[in-house]
Scaffold this active site. Structure first.
Site, PDB file in Angstrom:
ATOM      1  N   ARG A 215       0.811  -1.231   0.000  1.00  9.03           N
ATOM      2  CA  ARG A 215       0.000   0.000   0.000  1.00  9.03           C
ATOM      3  C   ARG A 215       0.843   1.281   0.000  1.00  9.03           C
ATOM      4  NH1 ARG A 215      -3.202  -3.370  -1.210  1.00  9.03           N
ATOM      5  NH2 ARG A 215      -5.078  -4.015  -0.097  1.00  9.03           N
ATOM      6  N   LEU A 216       2.113   1.147  -0.346  1.00  9.69           N
ATOM      7  CA  LEU A 216       2.944   2.350  -0.441  1.00  9.69           C
ATOM      8  C   LEU A 216       2.906   2.829  -1.894  1.00  9.69           C
ATOM      9  CD1 LEU A 216       5.858   1.374   1.966  1.00  9.69           C
ATOM     10  CD2 LEU A 216       3.869   2.824   2.412  1.00  9.69           C
TER      11      LEU A 216
END
Ligand code: FMN
Length: 200
Positions: free
Chosen positions: A177-178
Site C-alpha cells: 500500500r505504499l
C-alpha cells in the site's frame, strides 16, 4: 523529485494517453470508461460511468445528452471530476476541472461515426427522464427512424462535454500500500502546472 518511469514527462495529457494505450490490450472491456462525478444545486454528489472519447492537447471529452441529469448538473456548476481506473494495471488517474460543451463539427463527426442504431437511440432517449415502458421507448425509436431517415443529424440536445483540468493525479499501486502519487495542479486552465508528490 524522483518522478521517472511511468510518471515521467512534462505533459500530463501525454502521460494519460500512454497509460490508456497500455491498458487497452489488457482490460476486458471499455478501458476508456470513467466514473464521472457532478454535484447538484444542493452540493449533493452524483457519479456514473461514461466513456472518455478524446484526450486532447489540453482537455478530456465525453459525449452525452445535455438534458440528462449529468448534463443539467454540469450546465449549472460548470465543473466535473472523473476517475479512470484500470484493474489490470492497478493504476488510476483522477481529474477535476471546468466544463464546456463541444457541439460543433467535432461533435458532428463523432456522432456520424457511431452505429446508425446508436445515432437513432440518441434521438429517441430523453435520457434520465421517467420512461413508462420498454415498448414506449421502442415506439419512439420507430418514430425517429422514420423522421430522421438514413443519415440522422446530431440531435441539438446531444454532444460533447470537454473538461479542462485544474488538477490531474496519477496514481500507481505500490507494494504494501505504499503507492506512488503525483498531483499536477494549475491555478487556471492557461496557467503552468505545479507537480507535487503525495503520500499514499
Ligand atoms: C461502461 C459504461 C459506459 C457508459 N458510457 C456513457 C456515455 O459515454 N455517455 C452517457 O451519456 N452515458 C453513458 N453510460 C450510461 C451512464 O452511466 C448513465 O446511466 C447515463 O448517462 C445517465 O446518467 P445521468 O442520469 O447521471 O445523467 C455508460 C454506462 C456504462 C456502465
Amino acid at each position: 523529485m524522483d518522478r521517472n518511469g511511468i510518471f515521467a514527462g512534462d505533459d500530463p495529457f501525454a502521460i494519460a494517453r500512454a497509460w490508456l494505450a497500455e491498458a487497452e490490450p489488457q482490460e476486458p472491456n471499455d478501458p476508456n470508461a470513467i466514473a464521472l462525478a457532478t454535484v447538484d444545486a444542493d452540493g449533493m454528489p452524483n457519479a456514473r460511468m461514461v466513456l472518455l472519447k478524446e484526450i486532447e492537447a489540453d482537455a478530456f471529452v465525453f459525449y452525452t445528452n445535455y438534458g440528462s441529469k449529468k448534463g443539467q448538473e454540469i450546465a449549472a456548476s460548470g465543473k466535473a471530476a472523473f476517475v479512470l481506473h484500470w484493474k489490470s494495471l492497478r493504476r488510476q488517474i483522477r481529474v477535476r476541472g471546468l466544463t464546456e460543451r463541444e457541439e460543433g463539427p467535432q461533435a458532428d463527426e463523432y456522432y456520424a461515426s457511431r452505429n446508425l442504431k446508436s445515432r437513432l437511440g440518441a434521438w429517441a432517449s430523453r435520457q434520465s427522464e421517467p420512461l413508462v415502458s420498454r415498448t414506449a421507448l421502442m415506439a419512439e425509436v420507430a418514430k425517429v427512424t422514420v423522421e430522421q431517415g438514413p443519415i440522422p443529424k446530431r440531435p441539438p440536445f446531444w454532444g460533447g462535454i470537454r473538461i479542462r483540468p485544474l488538477e490531474i493525479e496519477f496514481w500507481a499501486d505500490g507494494q504494501f500500500r505504499l503507492h506512488d502519487r503525483f498531483r499536477w495542479t494549475r491555478d487556471g486552465t492557461a496557467a503552468p502546472w505545479q507537480i507535487t508528490r503525495l503520500n499514499p
